[in-house]
Write an enzyme that holds these catalytic residues in place. Structure first.
Site, PDB file in Angstrom:
ATOM      1  N   TRP A  19      -3.117  -2.189  -1.111  1.00 52.18           N
ATOM      2  CA  TRP A  19      -3.502  -3.523  -2.212  1.00 52.18           C
ATOM      3  C   TRP A  19      -4.430  -4.538  -1.350  1.00 52.18           C
ATOM      4  CZ3 TRP A  19      -1.100  -8.404  -1.567  1.00 52.18           C
ATOM      5  CH2 TRP A  19      -1.147  -8.723  -2.565  1.00 52.18           C
ATOM      6  N   GLU A  37       1.924  -9.914 -16.552  1.00 54.85           N
ATOM      7  CA  GLU A  37       1.602  -8.704 -16.355  1.00 54.85           C
ATOM      8  C   GLU A  37       1.418  -7.922 -16.455  1.00 54.85           C
ATOM      9  OE1 GLU A  37       4.991  -7.137 -13.154  1.00 54.85           O
ATOM     10  OE2 GLU A  37       5.884  -7.503 -14.762  1.00 54.85           O
ATOM     11  N   ARG A  81       2.199   1.699  -6.050  1.00 57.27           N
ATOM     12  CA  ARG A  81       1.574   0.256  -5.074  1.00 57.27           C
ATOM     13  C   ARG A  81       0.915   0.189  -4.548  1.00 57.27           C
ATOM     14  NH1 ARG A  81       6.945   1.875  -2.268  1.00 57.27           N
ATOM     15  NH2 ARG A  81       5.856   0.574   0.209  1.00 57.27           N
ATOM     16  N   CYS A 120       0.766  -1.177  -0.264  1.00 60.70           N
ATOM     17  CA  CYS A 120      -0.084  -0.265   0.210  1.00 60.70           C
ATOM     18  C   CYS A 120       0.516   1.204   0.290  1.00 60.70           C
ATOM     19  CB  CYS A 120      -0.869  -0.136   1.222  1.00 60.70           C
ATOM     20  SG  CYS A 120      -2.111  -1.556   1.340  1.00 60.70           S
ATOM     21  N   LYS A 147       3.469  -2.958  -7.118  1.00 60.58           N
ATOM     22  CA  LYS A 147       5.377  -2.084  -7.072  1.00 60.58           C
ATOM     23  C   LYS A 147       5.331  -3.494  -5.749  1.00 60.58           C
ATOM     24  CE  LYS A 147       8.353  -0.611  -9.339  1.00 60.58           C
ATOM     25  NZ  LYS A 147       8.960  -1.517 -11.643  1.00 60.58           N
ATOM     26  N   LYS A 170       6.686  -9.955 -18.269  1.00 58.56           N
ATOM     27  CA  LYS A 170       6.275  -9.165 -18.977  1.00 58.56           C
ATOM     28  C   LYS A 170       4.902  -9.227 -19.500  1.00 58.56           C
ATOM     29  CE  LYS A 170       8.454  -6.621 -17.211  1.00 58.56           C
ATOM     30  NZ  LYS A 170       9.455  -6.603 -16.068  1.00 58.56           N
ATOM     31  N   HIS A 185      11.560 -32.593 -23.843  1.00 56.70           N
ATOM     32  CA  HIS A 185      11.022 -33.428 -23.180  1.00 56.70           C
ATOM     33  C   HIS A 185       8.502 -32.959 -22.389  1.00 56.70           C
ATOM     34  CE1 HIS A 185      14.939 -35.202 -22.437  1.00 56.70           C
ATOM     35  NE2 HIS A 185      15.119 -33.414 -22.756  1.00 56.70           N
ATOM     36  N   ASN A 244      -0.022  -0.064   6.443  1.00 56.04           N
ATOM     37  CA  ASN A 244       0.417  -0.970   4.610  1.00 56.04           C
ATOM     38  C   ASN A 244       1.203  -2.215   6.366  1.00 56.04           C
ATOM     39  OD1 ASN A 244       1.436  -2.300   2.431  1.00 56.04           O
ATOM     40  ND2 ASN A 244       3.238  -0.959   3.255  1.00 56.04           N
ATOM     41  N   GLY A 245       0.630  -3.617   5.265  1.00 58.03           N
ATOM     42  CA  GLY A 245       1.522  -4.763   5.598  1.00 58.03           C
ATOM     43  C   GLY A 245       0.069  -5.847   6.609  1.00 58.03           C
ATOM     44  N   GLU A 276      11.655 -13.766 -18.430  1.00 57.11           N
ATOM     45  CA  GLU A 276      11.167 -12.280 -17.947  1.00 57.11           C
ATOM     46  C   GLU A 276      10.324 -11.881 -19.235  1.00 57.11           C
ATOM     47  OE1 GLU A 276      11.954 -10.654 -15.636  1.00 57.11           O
ATOM     48  OE2 GLU A 276      11.377  -8.716 -16.988  1.00 57.11           O
TER      49      GLU A 276
HETATM   50  O1  M6R Z   1      11.435  -5.162  -5.637  1.00 62.78           O
HETATM   51  P1  M6R Z   1      12.230  -6.057  -6.328  1.00 62.78           P
HETATM   52  O2  M6R Z   1      13.319  -6.199  -7.003  1.00 62.78           O
HETATM   53  O3  M6R Z   1      12.497  -7.280  -4.821  1.00 62.78           O
HETATM   54  O4  M6R Z   1      10.836  -7.235  -6.628  1.00 62.78           O
HETATM   55  C1  M6R Z   1      10.746  -8.100  -7.315  1.00 62.78           C
HETATM   56  C2  M6R Z   1       9.574  -8.675  -7.821  1.00 62.78           C
HETATM   57  O5  M6R Z   1       8.567  -8.398  -6.778  1.00 62.78           O
HETATM   58  C3  M6R Z   1       9.376  -7.969  -9.021  1.00 62.78           C
HETATM   59  O6  M6R Z   1       9.942  -7.913  -9.715  1.00 62.78           O
HETATM   60  C4  M6R Z   1       7.986  -8.320  -9.948  1.00 62.78           C
HETATM   61  O7  M6R Z   1       8.359  -9.607 -10.588  1.00 62.78           O
HETATM   62  C5  M6R Z   1       8.035  -6.923 -11.401  1.00 62.78           C
HETATM   63  N1  M6R Z   1       6.378  -6.648 -11.048  1.00 62.78           N
HETATM   64  C6  M6R Z   1       8.282  -7.495 -12.393  1.00 62.78           C
HETATM   65  O8  M6R Z   1       7.806  -6.538 -13.539  1.00 62.78           O
END
Ligand code: M6R
Length: 614
Positions: free
Chosen positions: A75, A491, A27, A2, A609, A488, A507, A101-102, A484
């Site tokens: 969030w 998400e 966030r 959050c 984020k 992308k 396999h 937050n948490g 990766e």
């Molecule tokens: O802040 P961090 O690098 O620890 O975050 C890790 C992941 O949450 C972050 O890389 C997430 O997978 C991204 N949304 C990917 O684009």
């Protein structure tokens, strides 16, 4: 997850808080709310959905004028993202408001006790229990800060809490355990926020709060204690970027801006780390050369995109530094029995420095006495404080939820660490390390070149917007790049996307190939002939089964021409550095495809984020 903002000063609090929330919306964006104190009255406003819904509400029902307030973007963890569960939450009398937050892990017990004592709780959240606990403590005649300290001592879990009281238009209190909270120090005004972006337009002077600390914020000063009320030591620092870095700068999305910033981010991360003699100097890392010589194993822990950077690091560390290297998802690490000792170096990679899984992995490694090195992009965040040493990436603030420039700078950081260890331990000849450093210095221009040629990739992405699935293949460091690329696309475009090691195709995954299925293949440089030729064979195998092949290969690699339905050329660079150029088209591809589908690429659904809960 959050976003939290608190303000006390002389400006209209609602404006400062809403401006801060706009900068923190990345966030979490399930709901948003504000609490304002003026003339002995506490007023709150909150709405489910993005911040714009709250803004519309505030326009309809003009909030009271006042110079103290706080705000929250959520969030959701406990309870669905509706108006009722949006923060702030208040006590029975409506005098105390709390944002959080948490996760408060013992909230069910606390809630049951409160209900037994006659409190009526209006939401499904863990946060609301704190408002009612504060209400009880305040009945004893103590101040809000002491009440918060007492409540914090009863809470289990991870939390940042901020509270205000109707009777005190001069005081905002905050508490922090395992969740981010920074103080912004202004002139006649002070701020609290989950991250400096919230107040960067007002001040670049900030103060880090430590674990288990409570802060009292007044317009003319800030007091910090531990949960027992003892004065705490705090560190002030100056933020080395300004408000323009936290704005879109003419781009439609932060993600587009951040993709475009990658050449500069890579260059900045190299800056000051290569001496005039061409040797690396990483003194800031706070781990001595002697300690590095004693290391006999490296374990990398990270999540999401940062984990993919870790997977690439393994190849670089084993090749250059000659040390065994394991890579582990941070969320899994402490639930197995990793074999660590004083001679194990654990490298935690995290853009935000606040990812709870990464922090818990680091704490687990510390208990086993391993040496800890963080790779982090956010000064003042928790991870660097919990590690023995840190290598900062200099990507600047990354605001789009999907990580782009942070990833490229993490790669630079791991290359620097691997080459530095090689330099210190003498595992490669000095001139070999020197040559690789020189090539690294040329990477910003190579990344720039990739960005200049992205129009066909954008057109391709638009043409695939109605596909249901896209597969990604790679070998060696191309495999994490494939992972990766798939992450992308998942998400941002909410599409089925999967990355595979091309050698694994036969396999099982080859059964997924059907007529017209788009498959993106990352081809290693021709210089790696065996690897290269094997993946060219893989391309032929999937094409024979009807796949639409989209091939990313180095310029001049004509061996792939006959088998590529679409060819994306990237500058030729050594194999280990290739992820710096092959990842960029995949970022652009995902961003464009998601935009073509009408998605908000900065704020993809269900995500936030930084993931500050486990
Ligand atoms: O802040 P961090 O690098 O620890 O975050 C890790 C992941 O949450 C972050 O890389 C997430 O997978 C991204 N949304 C990917 O684009």
């Amino acid at each position: 997850m959050c976003g939290i903002v608190g303000y006390v000063g002389s400006k209209q609090a609602v404006e400062v808080v809403m401006e801060g929330l706009a900068r923190l919306e990345y966030r979490g964006y399930d709901s948003a709310g504000v609490a304002l104190v003026s003339d002995g009255e506490l007023s709150t406003a909150k709405r489910a959905g993005k911040l714009v819904n709250l803004r519309n509400l505030l326009e309809e029902e003009a909030p009271p004028a006042g110079t103290l307030g706080m705000g929250h973007t959520r969030w959701a963890t406990h309870g669905p993202p509706n108006d009722r569960n949006a923060h702030p939450h208040t006590d029975c009398s409506g005098s105390v408001a709390v944002i959080h937050n948490g996760i408060i892990e013992n909230f069910a017990t606390l809630r049951a006790e409160l209900e037994e004592r006659g409190h009526g709780l209006a939401s499904d959240t863990d946060t609301e229990t704190v408002a009612h606990l504060l209400e009880e403590e305040l009945k004893g005649g103590i101040g809000l800060a002491e009440a918060l300290r007492r409540v914090c001592r009863r809470l289990e879990g991870a939390f940042t809490l901020v509270a205000v009281h109707a009777s005190d238009p001069e005081l905002v209190v905050g508490a922090r355990r395992n969740s981010p909270l920074v103080v912004g120090l202004g002139d006649g005004e002070n701020f609290l926020a989950s991250d400096v972006a919230a107040f960067i337009a007002h001040t670049r002077n900030a103060m880090e709060l430590g674990q288990d600390q409570v802060v009292e914020l007044r317009r003319d000063g800030v007091t910090v204690t531990d949960f027992d009320g003892k004065p705490a030591e705090v560190k002030e620092y100056h933020v080395d970027w300004d408000v323009s870095a936290a704005e879109k700068g003419g781009y439609d999305y932060f993600m587009l801006k951040e993709i475009a910033e990658q050449p500069r981010a890579v260059a900045d991360t190299l800056l000051g780390r290569i001496g005039a003699d061409g040797r690396l100097t990483l003194d800031e890392m706070r781990i001595t050369d002697q300690e590095l010589r004693e290391v006999d194993k490296i374990i990398i822990v990270a999540c999401g995109t940062s984990y993919h950077a870790g997977l690439i690091a393994k190849y670089a560390i084993e090749h250059w530094a000659g040390l065994p290297c394991e890579v582990e998802l941070a969320s899994e690490f402490r639930y197995r029995d990793p074999i660590l000792s004083r001679t194990t170096l654990v490298i935690a990679i995290s853009q935000s420095g606040e990812t709870m899984d990464a922090l818990m992995a680091v704490r687990h490694a510390r208990e086993q006495r391993a040496k800890l090195l963080g790779i982090c992009n956010v000064n003042g965040s928790t991870l660097p404080r919990e590690c023995d040493g840190v290598l900062y990436t200099h990507a600047g603030p990354e605001i789009a939820v999907a990580s782009t420039k942070a990833f490229l700078t993490q790669l630079v950081a791991v290359y620097l660490i691997a080459l530095y260890i090689a330099q210190v331990r003498g595992t490669k000849w000095g001139d070999e390390v020197f040559a690789m450093i020189q090539l690294l210095e040329r990477m910003p221009e190579k990344v720039e070149k990739v960005l200049e040629t992205m129009e066909p990739v954008r057109a391709l992405a638009r043409s695939l917007a109605d596909e249901r699935s896209v597969l990604f293949l790679g070998r060696h460091v191309g495999f994490p790049v494939a992972l990766e690329g798939a992450l992308k696309l998942k998400e941002l475009a909410y599409m089925h996307a999967e990355g595979f090691a091309a050698g694994e195709l036969k396999h099982g995954p080859i059964a997924l190939i059907e007529e017209g299925l788009p498959v993106i293949v990352v081809v290693p440089p021709r210089a790696r002939d065996v690897l290269h030729d094997k993946i060219v064979s893989n391309i032929q195998e999937i094409r024979a089964r009807g796949a639409r092949t989209i091939v990313i290969a180095e310029e001049g690699d004509h061996s792939v021409d006959p088998y590529a339905d679409t060819l994306i050329s990237v500058p030729a660079v050594p194999t280990l550095l290739q992820p710096l150029v092959t990842t960029v088209p995949l970022q652009v591809f995902a961003c464009e495809l998601a935009t073509a589908k009408g998605h908000d690429v900065d704020q993809p659904r269900n995500l936030a984020k930084s993931v500050t809960v486990e």
